[in-house]
Design a protein around this motif. Structure first.
Motif, PDB file in Angstrom:
ATOM      1  N   ASN A 252       0.777  -1.108  -0.098  1.00  0.00           N
ATOM      2  CA  ASN A 252      -0.049  -0.094   0.004  1.00  0.00           C
ATOM      3  C   ASN A 252       0.892   1.234  -0.047  1.00  0.00           C
ATOM      4  N   LEU A 255       0.510   7.880  -3.033  1.00  0.00           N
ATOM      5  CA  LEU A 255       0.879   8.735  -3.927  1.00  0.00           C
ATOM      6  C   LEU A 255       0.809  10.240  -3.927  1.00  0.00           C
ATOM      7  N   GLN A 262      -3.983   6.380  -3.141  1.00  0.00           N
ATOM      8  CA  GLN A 262      -3.141   5.307  -2.879  1.00  0.00           C
ATOM      9  C   GLN A 262      -3.104   4.063  -4.040  1.00  0.00           C
ATOM     10  N   TRP A 263      -1.980   3.511  -4.110  1.00  0.00           N
ATOM     11  CA  TRP A 263      -1.814   2.540  -5.164  1.00  0.00           C
ATOM     12  C   TRP A 263      -1.507   1.208  -4.039  1.00  0.00           C
ATOM     13  N   PRO A 265      -0.944  -2.644  -5.358  1.00  0.00           N
ATOM     14  CA  PRO A 265      -0.499  -3.639  -6.143  1.00  0.00           C
ATOM     15  C   PRO A 265      -0.612  -4.786  -5.231  1.00  0.00           C
ATOM     16  N   ASN A 282      -3.346  -4.481  -9.690  1.00  0.00           N
ATOM     17  CA  ASN A 282      -3.396  -3.557  -8.847  1.00  0.00           C
ATOM     18  C   ASN A 282      -4.829  -2.736  -8.630  1.00  0.00           C
ATOM     19  N   ASN A 283      -4.874  -2.130  -7.590  1.00  0.00           N
ATOM     20  CA  ASN A 283      -6.082  -1.306  -7.403  1.00  0.00           C
ATOM     21  C   ASN A 283      -5.735   0.267  -7.086  1.00  0.00           C
ATOM     22  N   PHE A 284      -6.162   1.242  -7.342  1.00  0.00           N
ATOM     23  CA  PHE A 284      -5.980   2.649  -7.108  1.00  0.00           C
ATOM     24  C   PHE A 284      -7.259   3.087  -6.062  1.00  0.00           C
ATOM     25  N   GLY A 299      -9.234  -0.956 -10.438  1.00  0.00           N
ATOM     26  CA  GLY A 299      -8.358  -1.824 -10.696  1.00  0.00           C
ATOM     27  C   GLY A 299      -8.147  -2.503 -11.998  1.00  0.00           C
TER      28      GLY A 299
END
Length: 372
Positions: A252, A255, A262-263, A265, A282-284, A299
């Motif tokens: 987590n 950014l 948040q990124w 992966p 990944n999800n953002f 994502g």
């Protein structure tokens, strides 16, 4: 009447992109009266594995920011939504107190129910389990945790033999309309199922966290043959459910300076029998609403798998859209299958998943809990 040793096999159609071992592409066979039974059915594989934590690893029982969590996830598999898989769970987190001293460690307890059905032939697997986990706080900052968990459950397998056609039912022209003289076993049975796992998570700084876990499911390798205790056979036919090994990990990363964006992966790798399956992507997450009480998530994931030749191919691409608000989380994903022309792998079809999670009683903000 067909002689027992020449009884033909039952053919059960599974058309699925879940993690199944199939020796004939779209089909897996239950060989009833042959010398060797080939039944290597693997577990359902949710694309939103991160939205079903206690299913992927019992060590995640009670690993959440609140005191309790309720979860439901449903998956419908094309074509015609024949394959339906759903899971429901509830887990709770408790504090510990030894005499007059309050411990920083936590204990989790939960229940999990899973239903996996093929509506075209009546084959289904239903399971229920109880899990316990211990969460050990490793430092005074409460931002490093080592968890261990176990799961004890019961699974039931059921099929509808009246939906299957046998060789002696063929009327010689165009239909299977005659009665059968085959020796049919009981259409359902149950068995014990046991799993265990460990999980590690750390937040070295405010904008960065990491987690990783390992789980072993079905380590008792239960018997899953319909003919394991058949009185109609001279010799019982055995088939063991292979142990499943799971490795999952993620990061987590914030950014933005204020942590709004948040990124996330992550990956999950599974091996069961001689087959592999994975989910990498990944999800953002973008926090919004008043006081950052809600968030949007989007994502993209890839699901590599191994085919019957044990070659790694691309099974599907998964798109994800989610929403969070005041403890509620809604997730929706779509599997886009048929991405390969591999002649041994034609089962991959589109699938839709929807998940709903509610986490309640956020009262321990000082304790770091991983976000999946």
């Amino acid at each position: 009447m067909i002689y027992e040793k020449t009884l033909n096999w039952i053919k059960i159609i599974i058309i699925s992109n879940r993690f199944y071992c199939m020796k004939q592409g779209l089909l897996f066979y239950i060989f009833l009266l042959v010398n060797v039974i080939c039944l290597k059915a693997q577990d359902p594989f949710f694309s939103q594995f991160y939205a079903n934590p206690t299913y992927i690893n019992p060590a995640l029982t009670g690993s959440m920011a609140g005191k309790y969590r309720l979860l439901f996830i449903n998956r419908n598999q094309s074509p015609d939504n024949v394959l339906k898989t759903s899971s429901a769970s509830a887990d709770f987190r408790f504090g510990l107190k030894f005499k007059s001293k309050i411990s920083s460690d936590r204990v989790g307890a939960g229940i999990l129910f899973v239903s996996d059905r093929n509506t075209s032939n009546g084959f289904s697997i239903t399971s229920g389990s109880f899990s316990l986990a211990y969460h050990k706080i490793l430092n005074k900052n409460w931002n490093e945790i080592l968890s261990a968990g176990i799961s004890i459950g019961l699974q039931q397998r059921n099929t509808s033999f009246d939906l299957l056609n046998f060789q002696d039912q063929f009327n010689g022209t165009s239909a299977y309309s005659l009665s059968t003289a085959e020796n049919i076993p009981n259409n359902n049975f149950a068995y014990g199922d046991y799993s265990a796992g460990i999980f590690y998570s750390i937040q070295p700084e405010k904008k960065l966290s990491f987690y990783a876990g390992i789980a072993i499911h079905h380590f008792n390798q239960p018997e899953v043959s319909f003919y394991q205790n058949s009185s109609s056979l001279n010799t019982a036919i055995s088939a063991k459910l292979p142990t499943k090994y799971t490795l999952h990990s993620g990061v987590n990363i914030s950014l933005s300076r204020n942590g709004v964006l948040q990124w996330l992966p992550g990956l999950a790798l599974m091996r069961q029998g001689n087959l592999w399956a994975g989910n990498v992507g990944n999800n953002f997450r973008w926090e919004s609403f008043a006081n950052r009480s809600g968030a949007f998530l989007v994502g993209l994931w890839a699901k590599p798998i191994s085919n019957i030749d044990e070659k790694i191919i691309m099974g599907s691409i998964v798109s994800f859209l989610g929403f969070e608000f005041s403890g509620y989380q809604l997730g929706m994903s779509m599997d886009l299958g048929n991405l390969t022309r591999d002649y041994n792998y034609t089962v991959n079809k589109n699938a839709f998943e929807i998940s709903f999670t509610f986490t309640g009683d956020f009262d321990e903000d000082l304790i770091y809990c991983p976000r999946f």
